[in-house]
Enzyme design. Structure first.
Site, PDB file in Angstrom:
ATOM      1  N   TYR A  81      -4.216  25.278   2.404  1.00  0.00           N
ATOM      2  CA  TYR A  81      -4.104  26.574   3.208  1.00  0.00           C
ATOM      3  C   TYR A  81      -5.059  26.140   4.402  1.00  0.00           C
ATOM      4  O   TYR A  81      -4.810  25.145   5.031  1.00  0.00           O
ATOM      5  CB  TYR A  81      -4.673  27.584   2.504  1.00  0.00           C
ATOM      6  CG  TYR A  81      -4.245  28.982   3.145  1.00  0.00           C
ATOM      7  CD1 TYR A  81      -2.826  29.436   3.218  1.00  0.00           C
ATOM      8  CD2 TYR A  81      -5.052  29.695   3.767  1.00  0.00           C
ATOM      9  CE1 TYR A  81      -2.455  30.483   3.779  1.00  0.00           C
ATOM     10  CE2 TYR A  81      -4.805  30.997   4.148  1.00  0.00           C
ATOM     11  CZ  TYR A  81      -3.328  31.458   4.272  1.00  0.00           C
ATOM     12  OH  TYR A  81      -2.982  32.436   4.947  1.00  0.00           O
ATOM     13  N   ARG A 100       2.649  36.192  14.098  1.00  0.00           N
ATOM     14  CA  ARG A 100       1.283  35.803  14.442  1.00  0.00           C
ATOM     15  C   ARG A 100       0.902  35.000  13.349  1.00  0.00           C
ATOM     16  O   ARG A 100      -0.016  35.604  12.669  1.00  0.00           O
ATOM     17  CB  ARG A 100       0.602  37.220  14.820  1.00  0.00           C
ATOM     18  CG  ARG A 100      -0.984  37.077  15.200  1.00  0.00           C
ATOM     19  CD  ARG A 100      -1.799  38.160  14.557  1.00  0.00           C
ATOM     20  NE  ARG A 100      -1.965  38.142  13.313  1.00  0.00           N
ATOM     21  CZ  ARG A 100      -3.176  37.311  12.678  1.00  0.00           C
ATOM     22  NH1 ARG A 100      -3.907  36.608  13.482  1.00  0.00           N
ATOM     23  NH2 ARG A 100      -3.138  37.291  11.543  1.00  0.00           N
ATOM     24  N   LYS A 142      -0.321  31.033   0.602  1.00  0.00           N
ATOM     25  CA  LYS A 142      -1.170  32.157   0.161  1.00  0.00           C
ATOM     26  C   LYS A 142      -0.953  32.443  -1.464  1.00  0.00           C
ATOM     27  O   LYS A 142      -1.733  32.474  -2.061  1.00  0.00           O
ATOM     28  CB  LYS A 142      -0.662  33.353   0.996  1.00  0.00           C
ATOM     29  CG  LYS A 142      -1.727  34.394   1.062  1.00  0.00           C
ATOM     30  CD  LYS A 142      -2.621  34.316   2.144  1.00  0.00           C
ATOM     31  CE  LYS A 142      -3.727  35.052   2.418  1.00  0.00           C
ATOM     32  NZ  LYS A 142      -4.152  35.181   3.833  1.00  0.00           N
ATOM     33  N   GLU A 151       1.770  39.617   5.538  1.00  0.00           N
ATOM     34  CA  GLU A 151       1.155  38.426   6.066  1.00  0.00           C
ATOM     35  C   GLU A 151       1.447  38.051   7.498  1.00  0.00           C
ATOM     36  O   GLU A 151       2.471  37.780   7.718  1.00  0.00           O
ATOM     37  CB  GLU A 151       1.209  37.299   4.995  1.00  0.00           C
ATOM     38  CG  GLU A 151       0.259  36.060   5.380  1.00  0.00           C
ATOM     39  CD  GLU A 151      -1.169  36.360   5.142  1.00  0.00           C
ATOM     40  OE1 GLU A 151      -1.938  35.689   5.839  1.00  0.00           O
ATOM     41  OE2 GLU A 151      -1.404  37.237   4.333  1.00  0.00           O
ATOM     42  N   ASP A 152       0.453  37.971   8.177  1.00  0.00           N
ATOM     43  CA  ASP A 152       0.440  37.452   9.608  1.00  0.00           C
ATOM     44  C   ASP A 152       1.715  38.149  10.371  1.00  0.00           C
ATOM     45  O   ASP A 152       2.547  37.493  11.232  1.00  0.00           O
ATOM     46  CB  ASP A 152       0.709  35.879   9.652  1.00  0.00           C
ATOM     47  CG  ASP A 152      -0.629  35.099   9.243  1.00  0.00           C
ATOM     48  OD1 ASP A 152      -1.496  35.868   9.278  1.00  0.00           O
ATOM     49  OD2 ASP A 152      -0.634  34.113   9.329  1.00  0.00           O
ATOM     50  N   ASP A 188      -4.378  40.563   6.463  1.00  0.00           N
ATOM     51  CA  ASP A 188      -5.097  40.182   7.481  1.00  0.00           C
ATOM     52  C   ASP A 188      -5.879  41.377   8.008  1.00  0.00           C
ATOM     53  O   ASP A 188      -7.047  41.091   8.692  1.00  0.00           O
ATOM     54  CB  ASP A 188      -3.933  39.936   8.738  1.00  0.00           C
ATOM     55  CG  ASP A 188      -3.071  39.156   8.387  1.00  0.00           C
ATOM     56  OD1 ASP A 188      -3.362  37.764   8.137  1.00  0.00           O
ATOM     57  OD2 ASP A 188      -1.909  39.356   8.428  1.00  0.00           O
ATOM     58  N   ASN A 229      -9.310  31.739  13.068  1.00  0.00           N
ATOM     59  CA  ASN A 229      -8.967  30.882  12.579  1.00  0.00           C
ATOM     60  C   ASN A 229      -7.719  30.271  13.567  1.00  0.00           C
ATOM     61  O   ASN A 229      -7.189  31.072  14.392  1.00  0.00           O
ATOM     62  CB  ASN A 229      -8.107  31.018  11.259  1.00  0.00           C
ATOM     63  CG  ASN A 229      -9.122  31.084  10.184  1.00  0.00           C
ATOM     64  OD1 ASN A 229      -9.781  30.324   9.915  1.00  0.00           O
ATOM     65  ND2 ASN A 229      -8.622  32.175   9.093  1.00  0.00           N
TER      66      ASN A 229
END
Length: 565
Positions: free
Chosen positions: A104, A157, A175, A246-247, A270, A418
């Site tokens: 990850y 993203r 994940k 996610e993202d 997130d 990150n």
């Protein structure tokens, strides 16, 4: 509480020969017994020696150490995952400290950027806008009927790297690997999904190897209708599934969460997962520094959906500790690229409006500027806590950190962006600029800092301390929704496992070797809160614990018995 050792029942399967060896969830490789080799037409297809899973893991570890770069190690581990999932998880759990940053963050960022280049074997589901009319058929093609956790992204993203198109699939894969490695959720119950709605990344569009839909991203009604078609198809196929967003880009993340969180059991890691792990860290850090979180003044750099999500959860926690909502909001200051968010600032996003400070209350501030910079805010607020979610490197300057330390003997500094290349300041600098007095937690992994002959362990404020336990708790309790109170119970439980609080030394957060124990405790707290909130059927504490034990998958081989299809 540790999982009880339970005897694994034999598994009856219809596959045999090369087909069985190509089935990652069932393949044992050289660990197939001689009886299994005879029964499943494997004689002669494997070397003579029958190995244990630990012997296989030792060979894999030796091979792993032969790779010199993190991305090559990532590719190697993904190859094992796509060949023999049980071995993959035994290996990862044997070396979690070493391998979590490889499977990850931060290495997964490079894997997403190079997804089409390093692609070897399909994993998960790719749903392109071009195939939107085949949504139900696509999900019916998934061979696993009992999917319990889906992680979905649209790749817009990815970490701090922006639009990676279908390369974003690396994030759901990584994940879900942590759901299993840290939370004990069987890999057979998990499904990574990428919604391929095009990409605005010109480099990808120009790349002859790019494997996604070569088209600019769809937007507005087209986009939301496509996502809705996906959600409805998921509800039809797996009505009780836990869906993790996610993202997704800031402009879509909060609207999607608000639209679907009460329609399907879902959350956005997130926003909510980051908030939960951050609040858990802050509860522990506040106790270690002396006092409660409600006594602290907090400054954020970054007022996007993640930063605002953290801020709202902090406000909720400080209200639990006794503050009124007004008093809680007065202690939180949000700074973005245009300066401090105030009620006089135009073009605020909907989720930012409740987090502004009244400009009239700042009339006595020591500044002549109309735009209130981070330094202005730190100088005037004199915060106890500084949190970075800006995605921009180096913005926590020496001047800012030293100014904070002037007024706060034990500052809590959390550069959470990150990957590592985007961090607001390095732990080494923060420790030096505060004369060794700062409590530091980061979003990416960092080695311990040595300053003036003293070692300072750096806690990684990693969502993996939260979301696997939430997933396990939802599955074990049968929760139909994830409430804010369930997330806050996860934060409080995480704080209870802080070595710094328990022992007066060490990291703010637990060590990775304890992550399964922490996940199980969080699962119990989340499941219990789900029952109290009425989103899960009430049971005894013993029954809930038994459900957690029963659902906690271990990376061990089971005996196979042959059956017909």
């Amino acid at each position: 509480m540790e999982p009880k050792t339970k005897k694994q029942r034999s598994l009856y399967i219809p596959y045999a020969g090369p087909v069985l060896l190509e089935f990652p969830l069932l393949n044992k490789g050289s660990a197939f017994s001689m009886e299994e080799r005879r029964n499943f037409n494997l004689l002669g297809l494997l070397p003579e020696v029958v190995e244990t899973i630990e012997e296989q893991a030792e060979r894999a570890w030796i091979q792993y150490q032969g790779f010199k770069t993190e991305i090559d190690k990532h590719i190697y581990l993904r190859n094992i995952q796509d060949t023999n999932e049980t071995l993959f998880y035994r290996l990862v759990n044997n070396h979690l400290d070493e391998m979590m940053p490889v499977i990850y963050t931060p290495t997964v960022g490079a894997a997403c950027e190079r997804f089409s280049e390093i692609y070897r074997r399909s994993r998960g589901v790719f749903i392109s806008y071009q195939n939107r009319h085949n949504m139900d058929d696509i999900l019916q093609n998934v061979p696993n009927h009992n999917i319990k956790v889906i992680v979905v992204t649209d790749g817009e993203r990815i970490l701090g790297l922006g639009d990676q198109g279908i390369g974003g699939m690396g994030i759901p894969i990584g994940k879900l690997s942590l759901y299993t490695a840290c939370g004990g959720i069987s890999p057979a119950y998990t499904l990574p999904v990428v919604l391929d709605v095009g990409t605005n990344n010109q480099q990808l569009l120009n790349d002859p190897l790019y494997m996604g839909w070569r088209n600019p991203r769809i937007t507005d009604d087209e986009y939301y209708e496509f996502v809705d078609e996906f959600i409805q198809a998921v509800k039809q196929r797996w009505p009780d599934v836990l869906l993790q967003f996610e993202d997704f880009a800031q402009k879509n993340a909060m609207p999607l969460l608000n639209r679907y969180r009460n329609e399907i059991c879902s959350f956005n890691d997130d926003i909510q997962g980051t908030a939960a792990v951050t609040v858990g860290t802050l509860i522990a850090a506040s106790r270690a520094a002396g006092g409660q979180l409600s006594e602290k003044k907090i400054v954020f750099l970054g007022a996007g959906s993640a930063g605002c999500g953290i801020a709202e959860m902090i406000i909720a926690q400080t209200q639990r500790e006794g503050l009124s909502e007004e008093a809680a909001r007065q202690k939180v200051f949000m700074v973005d690229r245009f300066g401090l968010l105030t009620d006089k600032m135009p073009n605020l996003l909907p989720f930012q409006t409740k987090l502004v400070q009244k400009r009239e209350n700042l009339s006595d501030w020591d500044t002549d500027s109309d735009v209130l910079s981070l330094l202005d805010v730190v100088r005037n607020v004199k915060p106890d806590i500084l949190i970075g979610v800006s995605g921009q490197t180096g913005l926590f300057t020496e001047e800012i950190i030293r100014e904070m330390h002037k007024h706060c003997p034990r500052p809590i500094v959390m550069p959470l962006s990150n990957p590592t290349s985007r961090v607001e300041a390095t732990p080494q600098d923060i420790i030096a600029w505060t004369e060794g007095n700062a409590l530091v937690a980061t979003g990416s992994p960092f080695n311990p800092v040595v300053w003036k002959d003293k070692i300072y362990p750096i806690a990684q404020c990693n969502n993996a301390f939260i979301f696997p336990g939430i997933g396990l708790g939802v599955i074990a309790s049968g929760a139909s929704r994830i409430t804010d109170e369930m997330l806050m119970s996860a934060s409080e439980t995480l704080a209870q496992y802080s070595p710094l609080v328990l022992n007066g030394e060490g990291m703010v957060l637990p060590e990775l070797k304890d992550i399964q124990k922490v996940s199980r405790a969080i699962a119990f707290a989340v499941g219990k809160m789900a029952q109290q909130q009425g989103v899960a059927v009430k049971t005894s504490a013993e029954a809930l614990q038994q459900a957690i034990d029963d659902n906690f998958w271990q990376a061990e081989y089971r005996d196979y018995r042959r059956t017909s299809i």
